[in-house]
Design a protein around this motif. Structure first.
Motif, mmCIF file in Angstrom:
data_model
loop_
_atom_site.group_PDB
_atom_site.id
_atom_site.type_symbol
_atom_site.label_atom_id
_atom_site.label_comp_id
_atom_site.label_asym_id
_atom_site.label_seq_id
_atom_site.Cartn_x
_atom_site.Cartn_y
_atom_site.Cartn_z
ATOM 1 N N ASP A 182 0.819 -1.217 0.000
ATOM 2 C CA ASP A 182 0.000 0.000 0.000
ATOM 3 C C ASP A 182 0.848 1.261 0.000
ATOM 4 N N TRP A 328 -10.251 5.421 -5.674
ATOM 5 C CA TRP A 328 -9.436 6.395 -4.945
ATOM 6 C C TRP A 328 -9.227 5.949 -3.505
ATOM 7 N N MET A 343 -0.079 8.837 1.712
ATOM 8 C CA MET A 343 -0.157 8.493 0.296
ATOM 9 C C MET A 343 -1.583 8.682 -0.219
ATOM 10 N N ASP A 345 -3.608 7.329 -3.848
ATOM 11 C CA ASP A 345 -3.464 6.640 -5.130
ATOM 12 C C ASP A 345 -4.800 6.503 -5.840
ATOM 13 N N TRP A 346 -4.681 6.314 -7.155
ATOM 14 C CA TRP A 346 -5.834 6.203 -8.039
ATOM 15 C C TRP A 346 -5.650 4.994 -8.936
ATOM 16 N N ARG A 353 -2.421 1.474 -11.506
ATOM 17 C CA ARG A 353 -2.470 2.293 -10.302
ATOM 18 C C ARG A 353 -1.392 3.369 -10.391
ATOM 19 N N VAL A 354 -1.749 4.581 -9.980
ATOM 20 C CA VAL A 354 -0.813 5.702 -9.891
ATOM 21 C C VAL A 354 -0.843 6.207 -8.456
ATOM 22 N N ARG A 355 0.350 6.423 -7.861
ATOM 23 C CA ARG A 355 0.421 6.750 -6.428
ATOM 24 C C ARG A 355 1.342 7.947 -6.193
ATOM 25 N N GLN A 357 3.138 9.860 -2.878
ATOM 26 C CA GLN A 357 3.444 9.611 -1.462
ATOM 27 C C GLN A 357 4.428 10.655 -0.947
ATOM 28 N N GLN A 375 4.652 7.212 -8.329
ATOM 29 C CA GLN A 375 4.834 5.826 -8.768
ATOM 30 C C GLN A 375 3.675 5.396 -9.663
ATOM 31 N N TYR A 376 3.998 4.581 -10.659
ATOM 32 C CA TYR A 376 2.940 3.914 -11.421
ATOM 33 C C TYR A 376 3.206 2.419 -11.433
#
Length: 388
Positions: A182, A328, A343, A345-346, A353-355, A357, A375-376
């Protein structure tokens, strides 16, 4: 002439009937053989499904207690677990990961990187075994074997045996691949006491108790390949591990799991023997067990490491993840040594997933450090479900 032809037809009729009867019997035998093979295959798959449900209840849409439970969000990228490929057509998966890092303190990981991408291959070998391999590609362009093991599927009595290279079942987070975490990074306690994540070459035995309450015991014996093991060649084991977990339901909307694990790693001249204790727990909630739009997860672990001749280390982390609408999520993690991470993320689908943080790190000497991550993670191919 007509009498001779009639006689010839009369004489040939039994031969034709005999040949036809033999052909029909041959066809019947072939059909029966195919039916037996088909039924045996179905029984083997049913046994494999039953074993998978016992070892990993969340894959079957049930919780640790065996009833309907808050399932993992369908917007969560699937992990590269064993899927339903066959020996002639293995299931293949590829996790593409990229990362941008911005830090206020000097770090070799600043800037853009490909993160850790992963190629997974899995298949049912025969009615008794399945196989899985995960090849990891790091930021240094080097490929490494993260996992490569065979696993029984039909032992029965709640028993499963795994042999090869695997992520140890100690704790909660350790057995999960990094793309299933996560947060971008592992907790500091994992980094300092397990080298980030403990994997070993050896043998793992799992037993699921035949009870309504989820009770699972795991034992491992291996080389001690990863830290805190030494990887030293020896006839005997370099590391052993034991893990016990239990769990169940709380009404229709909640489920939980808790456990205690211990890892013993043998030492050598340059690296003392080490014993690491881990207590872990997780609680999940979703309205009426439907995690599609809204769900919540509270997770934590406490680690204690005792090394010969060195001071005892302790550390812990606690994190909460809340999905407030479809796709989301927001999460907060706090840990000792002191570090706090936030964080967002979507996940537009279950395959991407794109995050974003942010972390405030006070675990080092001197001024605190701030860390930003973008991050992706993209999933291609077939993937197994996440564990509970």
């Amino acid at each position: 002439m007509r009498s001779f032809a009639a006689a010839l037809l009369i004489a040939a009729a039994p031969l034709a009937q005999a040949q036809s009867a033999a052909d029909l019997q041959l066809l019947r035998d072939e059909i029966q053989q195919l039916r037996s093979q088909y039924e045996a295959r179905i029984r083997a798959l049913e046994q494999k499904l039953e074993a998978a449900q016992r070892v990993n209840p969340a894959q079957a849409g049930i919780d640790a207690g065996g009833s309907a439970a808050p399932s993992p969000s369908p917007t969560t990228p699937a992990s590269a677990g064993v899927t339903t490929g066959s020996g002639f057509n293995p299931a293949m998966s590829l996790i593409l990961s990229g990362l941008y890092t911005n830090t206020s303190r000097p770090s070799p990981n600043r800037g853009f990187s490909v993160g850790e991408s992963e190629l997974g291959i899995s298949a049912n070998i025969d009615p008794w075994f399945s196989g899985f391999a995960a090849i990891s590609f790091g930021t240094d362009n080097a490929a490494s074997v993260e996992e490569a093991y065979v696993q029984t599927t039909s032992l029965g009595n709640g028993l499963t045996v795994k042999a090869g290279r695997y992520l140890s079942s100690i704790g909660y987070l350790n057995s999960q691949h990094a793309h299933a975490w996560d947060f971008v990074d592992a907790p500091l306690a994992y980094q300092s006491m397990l080298g980030g994540q403990f994997a070993d070459d050896g043998l793992q035995v799992t037993w699921l108790a035949p009870t309504d309450t989820f009770i699972e015991l795991r034992g491992e014996i291996g080389r001690g390949r990863g830290f805190p093991g030494t990887g030293t060649p020896r006839n005997g084991p370099g590391a052993t591990a034991l893990a016990a977990h239990t769990g169940g339901d709380i009404g229709d909307s909640s489920s939980w799991r808790a456990g205690l694990s211990v890892l013993d790693a043998r030492g050598d001249v340059s690296n003392p023997a080490t014993r690491v204790w881990i207590a872990d727990g997780v609680w999940k909630w979703s309205p009426n067990g439907n995690a599609t739009r809204t769900n919540f997860k509270l997770q934590g672990e406490y680690l204690r490491s005792v090394r010969d001749g060195l001071p005892t280390q302790t550390g812990w982390y606690a994190q909460a993840i809340y999905q407030f609408m479809r796709g989301w999520r927001v999460g907060l993690r706090t840990e000792d040594p002191r570090k706090d991470s936030l964080m967002l993320d979507w996940a537009p689908s279950e395959f991407s997933r794109v995050r974003l943080q942010f972390a405030h790190d006070r675990s080092h000497f001197g001024a605190p450090g701030n860390q930003w991550f973008l991050q992706y993670m993209m999933s291609l191919g077939a993937h197994g479900a996440h564990s509970f």
